[in-house]
Design a protein around this motif. Sequence first.
Motif, PDB file in Angstrom:
ATOM      1  N   CYS A 100       0.848  -1.193   0.000  1.00 16.56           N
ATOM      2  CA  CYS A 100       0.000   0.000   0.000  1.00 16.56           C
ATOM      3  C   CYS A 100       0.887   1.247   0.000  1.00 16.56           C
ATOM      4  CB  CYS A 100      -0.892  -0.018   1.236  1.00 16.56           C
ATOM      5  SG  CYS A 100      -2.117   1.293   1.252  1.00 16.56           S
ATOM      6  N   GLU A 101       0.601   2.160  -0.937  1.00 15.07           N
ATOM      7  CA  GLU A 101       1.378   3.399  -1.046  1.00 15.07           C
ATOM      8  C   GLU A 101       0.451   4.569  -1.311  1.00 15.07           C
ATOM      9  OE1 GLU A 101       3.957   2.732  -4.352  1.00 15.07           O
ATOM     10  OE2 GLU A 101       5.293   1.418  -3.234  1.00 15.07           O
ATOM     11  N   LYS A 106      -2.721   3.659  -3.678  1.00 21.51           N
ATOM     12  CA  LYS A 106      -2.200   2.786  -4.724  1.00 21.51           C
ATOM     13  C   LYS A 106      -1.840   1.489  -4.004  1.00 21.51           C
ATOM     14  CE  LYS A 106      -1.315   5.837  -8.218  1.00 21.51           C
ATOM     15  NZ  LYS A 106      -2.538   6.310  -8.725  1.00 21.51           N
ATOM     16  N   MET A 107      -2.198   0.361  -4.629  1.00 23.55           N
ATOM     17  CA  MET A 107      -1.925  -0.927  -3.993  1.00 23.55           C
ATOM     18  C   MET A 107      -1.292  -1.884  -4.981  1.00 23.55           C
ATOM     19  SD  MET A 107      -5.167  -1.620  -1.531  1.00 23.55           S
ATOM     20  CE  MET A 107      -4.218  -2.804  -0.592  1.00 23.55           C
ATOM     21  N   GLU A 108      -0.334  -2.634  -4.484  1.00 27.84           N
ATOM     22  CA  GLU A 108       0.251  -3.717  -5.254  1.00 27.84           C
ATOM     23  C   GLU A 108      -0.137  -5.014  -4.554  1.00 27.84           C
ATOM     24  OE1 GLU A 108       4.405  -4.022  -7.176  1.00 27.84           O
ATOM     25  OE2 GLU A 108       4.577  -5.011  -5.214  1.00 27.84           O
ATOM     26  N   VAL A 109      -0.868  -5.855  -5.262  1.00 32.04           N
ATOM     27  CA  VAL A 109      -1.308  -7.129  -4.716  1.00 32.04           C
ATOM     28  C   VAL A 109      -0.413  -8.216  -5.290  1.00 32.04           C
ATOM     29  CG1 VAL A 109      -3.227  -8.754  -4.561  1.00 32.04           C
ATOM     30  CG2 VAL A 109      -3.687  -6.296  -4.524  1.00 32.04           C
ATOM     31  N   LYS A 110       0.239  -8.976  -4.413  1.00 28.38           N
ATOM     32  CA  LYS A 110       1.115 -10.063  -4.854  1.00 28.38           C
ATOM     33  C   LYS A 110       0.446 -11.399  -4.578  1.00 28.38           C
ATOM     34  CE  LYS A 110       5.382  -7.589  -3.905  1.00 28.38           C
ATOM     35  NZ  LYS A 110       6.635  -7.574  -3.147  1.00 28.38           N
ATOM     36  N   VAL A 111       0.371 -12.219  -5.603  1.00 27.91           N
ATOM     37  CA  VAL A 111      -0.149 -13.571  -5.472  1.00 27.91           C
ATOM     38  C   VAL A 111       0.856 -14.477  -6.168  1.00 27.91           C
ATOM     39  CG1 VAL A 111      -2.051 -15.157  -5.931  1.00 27.91           C
ATOM     40  CG2 VAL A 111      -2.531 -12.744  -5.514  1.00 27.91           C
ATOM     41  N   GLN A 112       1.521 -15.268  -5.335  1.00 30.13           N
ATOM     42  CA  GLN A 112       2.584 -16.135  -5.829  1.00 30.13           C
ATOM     43  C   GLN A 112       3.603 -15.299  -6.602  1.00 30.13           C
ATOM     44  OE1 GLN A 112       2.262 -18.541  -3.811  1.00 30.13           O
ATOM     45  NE2 GLN A 112       2.270 -20.265  -5.182  1.00 30.13           N
ATOM     46  N   PHE A 113       3.802 -15.577  -7.863  1.00 27.70           N
ATOM     47  CA  PHE A 113       4.820 -14.896  -8.668  1.00 27.70           C
ATOM     48  C   PHE A 113       4.260 -13.725  -9.473  1.00 27.70           C
ATOM     49  CE2 PHE A 113       2.957 -18.459 -10.865  1.00 27.70           C
ATOM     50  CZ  PHE A 113       2.573 -17.906 -12.065  1.00 27.70           C
ATOM     51  N   MET A 114       3.004 -13.382  -9.277  1.00 27.96           N
ATOM     52  CA  MET A 114       2.376 -12.313 -10.047  1.00 27.96           C
ATOM     53  C   MET A 114       2.106 -11.093  -9.170  1.00 27.96           C
ATOM     54  SD  MET A 114      -0.319 -14.524 -12.293  1.00 27.96           S
ATOM     55  CE  MET A 114      -0.507 -13.302 -13.579  1.00 27.96           C
ATOM     56  N   LYS A 115       2.165  -9.910  -9.798  1.00 31.07           N
ATOM     57  CA  LYS A 115       1.864  -8.659  -9.115  1.00 31.07           C
ATOM     58  C   LYS A 115       0.781  -7.930  -9.902  1.00 31.07           C
ATOM     59  CE  LYS A 115       6.577  -7.962  -7.512  1.00 31.07           C
ATOM     60  NZ  LYS A 115       7.735  -7.069  -7.552  1.00 31.07           N
ATOM     61  N   GLY A 150     -11.306 -11.123 -13.248  1.00 30.23           N
ATOM     62  CA  GLY A 150     -10.170 -11.170 -14.152  1.00 30.23           C
ATOM     63  C   GLY A 150      -9.106 -12.158 -13.717  1.00 30.23           C
ATOM     64  N   LYS A 151      -7.870 -11.863 -14.089  1.00 29.34           N
ATOM     65  CA  LYS A 151      -6.734 -12.759 -13.847  1.00 29.34           C
ATOM     66  C   LYS A 151      -6.542 -13.049 -12.355  1.00 29.34           C
ATOM     67  CE  LYS A 151      -2.744 -14.120 -16.081  1.00 29.34           C
ATOM     68  NZ  LYS A 151      -2.781 -14.788 -17.334  1.00 29.34           N
ATOM     69  N   LEU A 152      -6.761 -12.025 -11.526  1.00 27.80           N
ATOM     70  CA  LEU A 152      -6.607 -12.214 -10.083  1.00 27.80           C
ATOM     71  C   LEU A 152      -7.576 -13.285  -9.585  1.00 27.80           C
ATOM     72  CD1 LEU A 152      -5.158 -11.211  -7.537  1.00 27.80           C
ATOM     73  CD2 LEU A 152      -6.905  -9.458  -7.324  1.00 27.80           C
ATOM     74  N   ALA A 153      -8.807 -13.242 -10.039  1.00 31.76           N
ATOM     75  CA  ALA A 153      -9.809 -14.224  -9.619  1.00 31.76           C
ATOM     76  C   ALA A 153      -9.501 -15.611 -10.160  1.00 31.76           C
ATOM     77  CB  ALA A 153     -11.193 -13.785 -10.085  1.00 31.76           C
ATOM     78  N   SER A 154      -8.884 -15.674 -11.330  1.00 27.88           N
ATOM     79  CA  SER A 154      -8.617 -16.966 -11.957  1.00 27.88           C
ATOM     80  C   SER A 154      -7.542 -17.769 -11.222  1.00 27.88           C
ATOM     81  CB  SER A 154      -8.209 -16.773 -13.423  1.00 27.88           C
ATOM     82  OG  SER A 154      -6.923 -16.195 -13.503  1.00 27.88           O
ATOM     83  N   LEU A 155      -6.827 -17.144 -10.309  1.00 33.00           N
ATOM     84  CA  LEU A 155      -5.770 -17.853  -9.584  1.00 33.00           C
ATOM     85  C   LEU A 155      -6.328 -18.825  -8.560  1.00 33.00           C
ATOM     86  CD1 LEU A 155      -3.265 -14.922  -9.138  1.00 33.00           C
ATOM     87  CD2 LEU A 155      -3.086 -16.844 -10.729  1.00 33.00           C
ATOM     88  N   GLY A 156      -7.583 -18.655  -8.199  1.00 30.73           N
ATOM     89  CA  GLY A 156      -8.232 -19.627  -7.315  1.00 30.73           C
ATOM     90  C   GLY A 156      -8.129 -19.292  -5.847  1.00 30.73           C
ATOM     91  N   GLY A 205      -3.875 -18.062   0.691  1.00 33.96           N
ATOM     92  CA  GLY A 205      -2.490 -18.086   1.160  1.00 33.96           C
ATOM     93  C   GLY A 205      -1.849 -16.712   1.093  1.00 33.96           C
ATOM     94  N   SER A 206      -2.067 -16.011   0.008  1.00 30.35           N
ATOM     95  CA  SER A 206      -1.505 -14.668  -0.149  1.00 30.35           C
ATOM     96  C   SER A 206      -2.142 -13.677   0.815  1.00 30.35           C
ATOM     97  CB  SER A 206      -1.691 -14.179  -1.589  1.00 30.35           C
ATOM     98  OG  SER A 206      -0.925 -14.958  -2.462  1.00 30.35           O
ATOM     99  N   ILE A 207      -3.445 -13.776   0.996  1.00 33.94           N
ATOM    100  CA  ILE A 207      -4.133 -12.876   1.924  1.00 33.94           C
ATOM    101  C   ILE A 207      -3.664 -13.135   3.348  1.00 33.94           C
ATOM    102  CG2 ILE A 207      -6.382 -12.332   2.948  1.00 33.94           C
ATOM    103  CD1 ILE A 207      -7.567 -12.689   0.104  1.00 33.94           C
ATOM    104  N   GLN A 208      -3.499 -14.393   3.726  1.00 30.56           N
ATOM    105  CA  GLN A 208      -3.034 -14.717   5.075  1.00 30.56           C
ATOM    106  C   GLN A 208      -1.622 -14.191   5.302  1.00 30.56           C
ATOM    107  OE1 GLN A 208      -5.010 -16.235   7.580  1.00 30.56           O
ATOM    108  NE2 GLN A 208      -3.368 -15.245   8.700  1.00 30.56           N
ATOM    109  N   LYS A 209      -0.761 -14.323   4.300  1.00 34.02           N
ATOM    110  CA  LYS A 209       0.610 -13.812   4.411  1.00 34.02           C
ATOM    111  C   LYS A 209       0.589 -12.296   4.584  1.00 34.02           C
ATOM    112  CE  LYS A 209       5.008 -13.669   1.975  1.00 34.02           C
ATOM    113  NZ  LYS A 209       5.721 -13.993   0.739  1.00 34.02           N
TER     114      LYS A 209
END
Length: 152
Positions: free
Chosen positions: A33-34, A47-56, A118-124, A130-134
Motif C-alpha cells: 500500500c502506497e 495505490k496498492m500492489e497485490v502479490k499472489v505467488q509470482f504475479m503482481k 479477471g486474472k486475479l480471480a482466476s488464480l483460485g 495463502g496470499s491474503i493470510q501472508k
Amino acid sequence: MRIEDSFLLHASKEDIWNLFMNVEKLGSCVPGCENVKALSPTEYTAKMEVKVQFMKFNYEAKGKMKNIVENESIEVEMNGKPLSSLAGPFQNNILIKLEEVEPRKVKIHYIMDAQAEGKLASLGDVLMKGSIQKTADQFSENVQKLFVGENV
C-alpha cells in the motif's frame, strides 16, 4: 472468498483505535500500500500492489469506513480499479472488532469478504487465501512494530 481470523496487539485499546482511524499511518502497515490520502475522516484513496505467488497486480483503491462504533468496531469497504488490463477489479469488505483481553493486550478480530475479477480471480481460492493470510500476518507484525517504540 471469506476469511476470518484474529491477532493480538500489545497496546492500549484506545491507542489501537486511534491508529485504525488514521488511514495514512495505518496504510503504511499494509504490505503493497502506497500513497494513502485521506479524502475525509472516513474515506481515502491509495495505490496498492497485490502479490499472489509470482504475479503482481497494481490498483487504484478507494476505501470507506462505515458503521463505526468508537473503540469497538468498524467496517471498511474497499474497491480496487486495476492499473493494467491483466487484472480485473476487486472489492473487499472487512469487519474489524477490538476486544480488550487484559490491559495493553487487545485481540483484533476480522472478517474479510474479498471478491475479484479477471486474472486475479482466476488464480483460485487456495492461492488467494495463502496470499491474503501472508499479507495479514505482515500487517499485524507491522502494526505491532509501531507500538514497540510507542511512536503511534
